[in-house]
Design a protein around this motif. Structure first.
Motif, PDB file in Angstrom:
ATOM      1  N   UNK A 151       0.823  -1.204   0.000  1.00 41.40           N
ATOM      2  CA  UNK A 151       0.000   0.000   0.000  1.00 41.40           C
ATOM      3  C   UNK A 151       0.864   1.263   0.000  1.00 41.40           C
ATOM      4  N   UNK A 152       0.328   2.322  -0.582  1.00 42.56           N
ATOM      5  CA  UNK A 152       0.982   3.627  -0.534  1.00 42.56           C
ATOM      6  C   UNK A 152       0.800   4.278   0.826  1.00 42.56           C
ATOM      7  N   UNK A 153      -0.326   4.009   1.457  1.00 43.90           N
ATOM      8  CA  UNK A 153      -0.608   4.485   2.813  1.00 43.90           C
ATOM      9  C   UNK A 153      -1.262   3.334   3.575  1.00 43.90           C
ATOM     10  N   UNK A 154      -0.812   3.090   4.813  1.00 44.97           N
ATOM     11  CA  UNK A 154      -1.386   2.019   5.631  1.00 44.97           C
ATOM     12  C   UNK A 154      -2.009   2.611   6.881  1.00 44.97           C
ATOM     13  N   UNK A 155      -3.132   2.025   7.315  1.00 46.92           N
ATOM     14  CA  UNK A 155      -3.885   2.562   8.444  1.00 46.92           C
ATOM     15  C   UNK A 155      -4.229   1.443   9.422  1.00 46.92           C
ATOM     16  N   UNK A 156      -3.977   1.685  10.698  1.00 47.59           N
ATOM     17  CA  UNK A 156      -4.503   0.832  11.768  1.00 47.59           C
ATOM     18  C   UNK A 156      -5.448   1.704  12.578  1.00 47.59           C
ATOM     19  N   UNK A 157      -6.731   1.371  12.567  1.00 47.27           N
ATOM     20  CA  UNK A 157      -7.730   2.224  13.200  1.00 47.27           C
ATOM     21  C   UNK A 157      -7.718   2.072  14.718  1.00 47.27           C
ATOM     22  N   UNK A 158      -7.941   0.875  15.216  1.00 47.97           N
ATOM     23  CA  UNK A 158      -7.913   0.585  16.652  1.00 47.97           C
ATOM     24  C   UNK A 158      -7.329  -0.799  16.862  1.00 47.97           C
ATOM     25  N   UNK A 189      -0.542   5.320   9.465  1.00 53.89           N
ATOM     26  CA  UNK A 189      -1.392   6.112  10.349  1.00 53.89           C
ATOM     27  C   UNK A 189      -2.032   5.196  11.367  1.00 53.89           C
ATOM     28  N   UNK A 190      -1.950   5.559  12.652  1.00 56.57           N
ATOM     29  CA  UNK A 190      -2.590   4.782  13.719  1.00 56.57           C
ATOM     30  C   UNK A 190      -3.600   5.667  14.419  1.00 56.57           C
ATOM     31  N   UNK A 191      -4.882   5.281  14.362  1.00 56.39           N
ATOM     32  CA  UNK A 191      -5.947   6.079  14.938  1.00 56.39           C
ATOM     33  C   UNK A 191      -6.305   5.719  16.361  1.00 56.39           C
ATOM     34  N   UNK A 192      -5.664   4.692  16.924  1.00 58.40           N
ATOM     35  CA  UNK A 192      -5.969   4.275  18.292  1.00 58.40           C
ATOM     36  C   UNK A 192      -5.489   5.340  19.269  1.00 58.40           C
ATOM     37  N   UNK A 193      -6.350   5.754  20.188  1.00 59.39           N
ATOM     38  CA  UNK A 193      -5.998   6.797  21.153  1.00 59.39           C
ATOM     39  C   UNK A 193      -5.061   6.296  22.246  1.00 59.39           C
ATOM     40  N   UNK A 217      -1.524  13.910  15.122  1.00 61.85           N
ATOM     41  CA  UNK A 217      -2.812  14.486  14.737  1.00 61.85           C
ATOM     42  C   UNK A 217      -3.799  14.303  15.889  1.00 61.85           C
ATOM     43  N   UNK A 218      -4.816  15.178  15.927  1.00 57.74           N
ATOM     44  CA  UNK A 218      -5.768  15.144  17.034  1.00 57.74           C
ATOM     45  C   UNK A 218      -7.053  15.839  16.626  1.00 57.74           C
ATOM     46  N   UNK A 219      -8.084  15.667  17.442  1.00 57.85           N
ATOM     47  CA  UNK A 219      -9.351  16.365  17.197  1.00 57.85           C
ATOM     48  C   UNK A 219      -9.907  16.876  18.515  1.00 57.85           C
ATOM     49  N   UNK A 220     -10.728  17.915  18.407  1.00 59.40           N
ATOM     50  CA  UNK A 220     -11.364  18.508  19.580  1.00 59.40           C
ATOM     51  C   UNK A 220     -12.835  18.761  19.278  1.00 59.40           C
ATOM     52  N   UNK A 249     -18.337   7.205  13.724  1.00 58.62           N
ATOM     53  CA  UNK A 249     -17.471   7.620  14.828  1.00 58.62           C
ATOM     54  C   UNK A 249     -16.479   8.728  14.477  1.00 58.62           C
ATOM     55  N   UNK A 250     -16.396   9.701  15.379  1.00 57.35           N
ATOM     56  CA  UNK A 250     -15.560  10.880  15.184  1.00 57.35           C
ATOM     57  C   UNK A 250     -14.077  10.528  15.153  1.00 57.35           C
ATOM     58  N   UNK A 251     -13.674   9.593  15.985  1.00 56.54           N
ATOM     59  CA  UNK A 251     -12.268   9.181  16.027  1.00 56.54           C
ATOM     60  C   UNK A 251     -11.796   8.698  14.656  1.00 56.54           C
ATOM     61  N   UNK A 252     -12.659   7.961  13.962  1.00 58.47           N
ATOM     62  CA  UNK A 252     -12.285   7.453  12.634  1.00 58.47           C
ATOM     63  C   UNK A 252     -12.313   8.551  11.582  1.00 58.47           C
ATOM     64  N   UNK A 253     -13.158   9.551  11.776  1.00 60.85           N
ATOM     65  CA  UNK A 253     -13.155  10.703  10.875  1.00 60.85           C
ATOM     66  C   UNK A 253     -11.834  11.449  10.980  1.00 60.85           C
ATOM     67  N   UNK A 254     -11.337  11.606  12.213  1.00 55.88           N
ATOM     68  CA  UNK A 254     -10.044  12.250  12.423  1.00 55.88           C
ATOM     69  C   UNK A 254      -8.927  11.471  11.741  1.00 55.88           C
ATOM     70  N   UNK A 255      -8.972  10.145  11.884  1.00 52.58           N
ATOM     71  CA  UNK A 255      -7.975   9.290  11.236  1.00 52.58           C
ATOM     72  C   UNK A 255      -8.037   9.452   9.723  1.00 52.58           C
ATOM     73  N   UNK A 256      -9.244   9.477   9.166  1.00 50.85           N
ATOM     74  CA  UNK A 256      -9.409   9.604   7.716  1.00 50.85           C
ATOM     75  C   UNK A 256      -8.813  10.916   7.204  1.00 50.85           C
ATOM     76  N   UNK A 257      -9.003  12.005   7.940  1.00 40.97           N
ATOM     77  CA  UNK A 257      -8.434  13.288   7.500  1.00 40.97           C
ATOM     78  C   UNK A 257      -6.909  13.220   7.485  1.00 40.97           C
ATOM     79  N   UNK A 258      -6.316  12.556   8.491  1.00 40.51           N
ATOM     80  CA  UNK A 258      -4.859  12.408   8.481  1.00 40.51           C
ATOM     81  C   UNK A 258      -4.411  11.593   7.282  1.00 40.51           C
TER      82      UNK A 258
END
Length: 415
Positions: A151-158, A189-193, A217-220, A249-258
């Motif tokens: 992959x060009x970009x890899x993501x682990x959500x949680x 990218x790792x979206x787990x808090x 990256x973060x969200x508020x 879920x908002x957490x995953x939206x933040x991950x997607x933007x990153x």
């Protein structure tokens, strides 16, 4: 063969439903000479949040006018749901043609149902050459069939404990397995808090460019929406303010933007906002109104997902009815402990599939003094609920993809 015949045959093609490892599927992929070089490829792994992250990304890039291919699993009503091009399901003809090509290329190499499906999706994307290809990992990461693609970009959500029979009950080990989709010198990218240490260690060991939630990256959340802050590919800070609250879920939206910061396809802040707001996903807080009753379908089948669902139920007008059906190898006790305190009445159903749990076994896990009506099918449970539920009441249907799939089939007849 037609699609139904192919799928039936594929189920019998391998002695095991799951056979993790890349050797067999890689050899067939090499024979097929798959070429995805015309597309930017994003691979998404994680215990929860994979589907919503893929949905967000697909919605954003379609909003921006790009062509998008997405491979997800499982399906709810039709196998075609697993492969989408520009939001539309792959046709029977496309899938059957791909299965035929796989069968010719594999020779005597046995493939699982999922491996056939993964190769079919890759064939369709190689043929159609969408700008963006989104690949959702089926199980784990390192040894999942999707991981034959760099992959060009890899993501682990949680990273949570699930699929214990395959991944064990050690979160550090699970994090290592899911991080196996990372690639050297590529964004990860790792979206787990609160990720296990193994995620950062794996990225460092192979030289991947790691971006972690609450670090890079973060969200508020605000009273009217939310703000996002992160880093783009050259390390410059990016801020997007006044984002609308999405339905997923908002957490995953933040991950997607990153993730968007590392995809070489330009999207504007307005396109991101609209894409997030319009993203939907079957079986994730999906609302169906039938005869005035609000049915909320959510596949929540592990503690992390159940905790999120419980928070959403707390904000709902009462009364709330729960219909729960689960697989026996899930953490049924934890899910029940999280969801049942926030609902007013409970229905439990058998799941008549391999690994399906009985309603009586679920009932035995209920807290002392809490009672539930039991049914032998999702259909009969829904019929009981209709007799005792008034207009504008909320009914939660959760616990498994199978529970939601059966409910969609039953409720869909009345819409």
């Amino acid at each position: 063969m037609n699609l139904t015949q192919w799928l039936s045959w594929m189920e019998q093609c391998h002695t095991a439903e799951i056979d993790l490892g890349l050797d067999r599927v890689s050899r067939v992929a090499d024979e097929l000479q798959l070429d995805l070089s015309s597309s930017t490829v994003v691979t998404v792994a994680g215990t929860n949040g994979k589907g919503s992250t893929v949905s967000y990304l697909s919605s954003i890039y379609l909003q921006a006018g790009y062509s998008v291919g997405a491979y997800t699993s499982p399906h709810f009503l039709r196998y075609n749901e697993r492969v989408r091009l520009n939001g539309l399901e792959a046709t029977d003809e496309q899938l059957c043609d791909a299965f035929e090509r796989i069968d010719q290329a594999r020779g005597q190499i046995p493939l699982t149902y999922f491996e056939f499906g993964t190769l079919a999706a890759l064939i369709i994307f190689a043929d159609t050459k969408p700008d963006l290809v989104l690949l959702e990992v089926g199980l784990g990461g390192r040894l999942d069939a999707v991981n034959i693609i760099d992959a060009d970009v890899s993501v682990v959500t949680t990273v949570s404990i699930d699929h214990v029979d395959w991944l064990g009950d050690d979160r550090e080990f699970i994090g290592h397995e899911k991080s196996g989709i990372f690639r050297a010198d590529k964004p990860a990218i790792c979206g787990d808090l609160n990720p296990p240490v193994s995620v950062a260690k794996y990225a460092a060991d192979i030289g991947a460019e790691l971006y972690q939630a609450d670090q890079q990256f973060s969200f508020e959340k605000t009273k009217k929406g939310w703000h996002w802050k992160g880093l783009n590919a050259d390390g410059s800070e990016q801020i997007i303010n006044d984002l609308p609250l999405p339905s997923l879920p908002l957490q995953n939206a933040s991950t997607a933007i990153q993730v968007c910061q590392h995809i070489p396809l330009n999207v504007s802040a307005d396109q991101i906002k609209t894409g997030l707001q319009t993203a939907t996903l079957t079986g994730r807080m999906q609302k169906l109104e039938v005869d005035g009753v609000n049915y909320w379908l959510d596949v929540a089948h592990n503690p992390e997902a159940a905790e999120l669902l419980a928070k959403r139920i707390k904000d709902m007008p009462k009364p709330v009815t729960l219909l729960l059906g689960m697989l026996a190898d899930k953490d049924c006790q934890q899910v029940i402990d999280l969801i049942t305190p926030v609902v007013d009445s409970i229905y439990l159903t058998d799941l008549n599939v391999p690994r399906g749990q009985k309603a009586s076994a679920l009932a035995a896990l209920l807290p002392s003094g809490v009672h539930a009506l039991q049914a032998d099918t999702v259909k009969s449970a829904i019929e009981q609920i209709k007799k005792h539920t008034n207009a504008e009441e909320n009914v939660i249907i959760a616990g498994s993809f199978f529970t939601v799939s059966d409910a969609l089939s039953e409720l869909g007849k009345e819409k």
